[in-house]
Design a protein around this motif. Structure first.
Motif, PDB file in Angstrom:
ATOM      1  N   THR A 102       0.814  -1.252   0.040  1.00 32.00           N
ATOM      2  CA  THR A 102       0.061  -0.080  -0.192  1.00 32.00           C
ATOM      3  C   THR A 102       0.927   1.300  -0.026  1.00 32.00           C
ATOM      4  OG1 THR A 102      -0.124   0.094   2.526  1.00 32.00           O
ATOM      5  CG2 THR A 102      -1.967  -1.137   1.412  1.00 32.00           C
ATOM      6  N   GLY A 103       0.292   2.426  -0.071  1.00 28.01           N
ATOM      7  CA  GLY A 103       1.089   3.679   0.132  1.00 28.01           C
ATOM      8  C   GLY A 103       2.095   3.704  -1.172  1.00 28.01           C
ATOM      9  N   HIS A 147       9.287   3.060   2.664  1.00 21.66           N
ATOM     10  CA  HIS A 147       8.649   1.586   3.338  1.00 21.66           C
ATOM     11  C   HIS A 147       9.813   0.919   4.121  1.00 21.66           C
ATOM     12  CE1 HIS A 147       9.476   0.077  -0.951  1.00 21.66           C
ATOM     13  NE2 HIS A 147      10.572   0.025  -0.247  1.00 21.66           N
TER      14      HIS A 147
END
Length: 255
Positions: free
Chosen positions: A41-42, A213
């Protein structure tokens, strides 16, 4: 007042600035598999979306390293590109095991750095926060907002060593001292800051050499607070990151 940030100009299609991937590919061209050490995600999704928009001729799949074996295409070649700014041995080993377990035909590229494009993106991220001159050429007569930059990474001393080349490239762009330091181990950012200030650099900034991340949330802000310094945002889905992904894929096609 921060200076305007000059984004990278689109490069022409010929000569030494040719596209990293041909504009058309055969239907059986390898799948580009983006492998992220975190979740999908992101920022990882944003990078995959930019790569797809910039290279619609490529089939792009995004996966976590944990799910890589199940994401590899069956009966078709794949190029696995790790979403890393340096070749973290632990993550690269996991990717290698997943590729072997997948049983298909896949090759794994190197990490995205070191590379001049990473230094360019780091420069822009600093400039976006008013921590660097936005343009190396047009505003050389403007004093720098900081005296030195700490290139923050995660992964201990091995990571610090791995990003040294990127630190040199960034220093060349900024015409300032740039020192690599760990955000997650000692001796880390505080020691680097102490050494820089002892050498006369009063105003410091942290440039995180992270896609976004790889580290816990708030790690850059915490480090900056410890040394009373400014900090840039992680690289994120900067166009240079997407271009490096495409270049990694294109180099495998060429070979």
């Amino acid at each position: 007042m921060s200076l305007p940030v000059r984004e990278r100009s689109p490069r022409p299609g010929g000569g030494r600035h040719r596209r990293p991937v041909p504009t058309s590919l055969p239907p059986d061209a390898p799948v580009l598999v983006l492998a992220t050490p975190g979740d999908t995600t992101g920022v990882a999704t944003e990078i995959a979306d930019v790569v797809r928009v910039d290279n619609p001729q490529i089939e792009v799949r995004l996966t976590s390293v944990a799910d890589l074996a199940d994401t590899l295409p069956s009966g078709r070649e794949a190029v696995v590109v790790p979403l890393l700014t340096w070749g973290d041995p632990a993550v690269m080993a996991e990717i290698g095991k997943a590729v072997a377990a997948g049983g298909g035909s896949a090759v794994v590229t190197d990490a995205l750095g070191p590379h001049p494009l990473l230094a360019e993106a780091l420069h822009i991220r600093l400039a976006e926060k008013g921590l660097a001159r936005a343009d190396r050429v047009r505003v050389l007569n403007v004093s720098s907002p900081v005296d030195a930059v700490i290139l923050g990474t995660v992964g201990g001393e091995r990571a610090v060593h791995a990003v040294q080349a990127t630190a040199v490239l960034l220093a060349s762009r900024l015409t300032l001292p740039v020192v690599a330091a760990s955000l997650d181990s000692e001796p880390g950012v505080p020691v680097a800051a102490q050494r820089l200030r002892a050498a006369g650099a009063a105003r410091l900034a942290i440039a995180p050499c992270l896609i976004g991340h790889e580290a816990p949330a708030g790690i850059v802000e915490s480090a900056a607070g410890q040394i009373n310094a400014g900090h840039a945002a992680p690289l994120g889905a900067h166009g240079a990151v997407a271009e490096l992904v495409a270049r990694a894929y294109g180099s495998q096609l060429a070979s």
